[in-house]
Scaffold this motif. Sequence first.
Motif, short mmCIF file in Angstrom:
data_model
loop_
_atom_site.label_atom_id
_atom_site.label_comp_id
_atom_site.label_asym_id
_atom_site.label_seq_id
_atom_site.Cartn_x
_atom_site.Cartn_y
_atom_site.Cartn_z
N GLU A 82 84.81 40.87 44.54
CA GLU A 82 84.53 42.23 45.06
C GLU A 82 85.31 42.49 46.35
O GLU A 82 85.78 43.60 46.58
CB GLU A 82 83.03 42.40 45.25
CG GLU A 82 82.28 42.42 43.93
CD GLU A 82 80.78 42.29 44.06
OE1 GLU A 82 80.31 41.90 45.15
OE2 GLU A 82 80.08 42.56 43.08
N CYS A 84 88.21 41.09 47.00
CA CYS A 84 89.57 41.27 46.50
C CYS A 84 89.78 42.70 46.03
O CYS A 84 90.80 43.32 46.33
CB CYS A 84 89.84 40.28 45.38
SG CYS A 84 91.49 40.45 44.65
N THR A 85 88.81 43.24 45.30
CA THR A 85 88.90 44.61 44.81
C THR A 85 88.98 45.60 45.97
O THR A 85 89.73 46.58 45.90
CB THR A 85 87.69 44.95 43.90
OG1 THR A 85 87.72 44.06 42.79
CG2 THR A 85 87.73 46.38 43.42
N GLN A 86 88.24 45.33 47.06
CA GLN A 86 88.32 46.21 48.23
C GLN A 86 89.74 46.24 48.78
O GLN A 86 90.27 47.31 49.11
CB GLN A 86 87.36 45.73 49.33
CG GLN A 86 85.90 45.94 49.05
CD GLN A 86 85.02 45.39 50.16
OE1 GLN A 86 85.47 45.12 51.29
NE2 GLN A 86 83.75 45.19 49.86
N LYS A 88 92.62 45.41 47.19
CA LYS A 88 93.57 45.97 46.22
C LYS A 88 93.36 47.46 45.98
O LYS A 88 94.30 48.15 45.56
CB LYS A 88 93.51 45.19 44.90
CG LYS A 88 93.95 43.74 45.04
CD LYS A 88 95.39 43.67 45.50
CE LYS A 88 95.92 42.25 45.55
NZ LYS A 88 97.33 42.20 45.87
N SER A 89 92.17 47.97 46.27
CA SER A 89 91.88 49.40 46.05
C SER A 89 92.33 50.27 47.22
O SER A 89 92.42 51.49 47.09
CB SER A 89 90.38 49.61 45.83
OG SER A 89 89.97 48.95 44.67
N SER A 94 97.07 47.22 49.37
CA SER A 94 97.17 46.80 47.97
C SER A 94 98.33 45.83 47.72
O SER A 94 98.28 45.04 46.79
CB SER A 94 97.30 48.03 47.06
OG SER A 94 98.47 48.76 47.38
N ASP A 113 89.92 41.34 36.39
CA ASP A 113 89.25 42.59 36.78
C ASP A 113 89.36 42.85 38.28
O ASP A 113 89.27 43.99 38.71
CB ASP A 113 87.77 42.55 36.40
CG ASP A 113 87.55 42.45 34.90
OD1 ASP A 113 88.47 42.83 34.14
OD2 ASP A 113 86.47 41.99 34.50
N TYR A 114 89.55 41.80 39.07
CA TYR A 114 89.56 41.95 40.51
C TYR A 114 90.95 42.23 41.07
O TYR A 114 91.07 42.68 42.20
CB TYR A 114 88.98 40.71 41.18
CG TYR A 114 87.56 40.43 40.76
CD1 TYR A 114 86.55 41.36 40.98
CD2 TYR A 114 87.23 39.24 40.13
CE1 TYR A 114 85.25 41.12 40.59
CE2 TYR A 114 85.92 38.98 39.74
CZ TYR A 114 84.94 39.92 39.97
OH TYR A 114 83.66 39.66 39.58
N GLY A 115 91.99 41.93 40.34
CA GLY A 115 93.35 42.21 40.79
C GLY A 115 93.95 41.18 41.71
O GLY A 115 94.93 41.47 42.40
#
Length: 172
Positions: A82, A84-86, A88-89, A94, A113-115
């Motif tokens: 999660e 990581c997602t922050q 990459k988002s 990113s 899914d996390y990128g």
Amino acid sequence: MSIQNFNNNSSLNAGNSADLFLKILAVEPDPSLGEILCDMFADAGYECKVVQSCSDIIPLMESFHPDLVLIEYFLPTLNGGELCTQVKSDHRFSGVPVILYSAYPQILWSIKDYGCDEFIAKPFDLDNLLFTAEKLIVKGKEKRRFSLLADTLKNRLSYMGKFLGVKGFSAN
């Protein structure tokens, strides 16, 4: 070198000599492993900050401006994926490479899914971790450099089109 506690209110001065070093941000709940990581990266010439947990990584990214983020998957507040997602988002970060690591390789099912840019299983070889980090930092810097170059070329072509009065000219 020991773990440096990260203070959200502190900021590095633009002229600070620490800005000359590539930076690693590690989110590692185990203080002993955090210190080992910090020592390894410092010995290799990096500035390293370790936090034991966080629920929002963006303020850390804004203050520290790391060249690479290293995150343990299992954290006390939320999972490393999660975080990581922050990263990459957020369009500002990113392109910063993220390495997730865990002693539980079954998380590989959801890792895409996390990128993240790389997953490393624990226990890991420190030399392999350093090699992977350096490879991703170089790749990330090159990607950001080419992206900046592409944006500059688009802007110049657009300006040239306007300057020359070419109707319907677009640099896209």
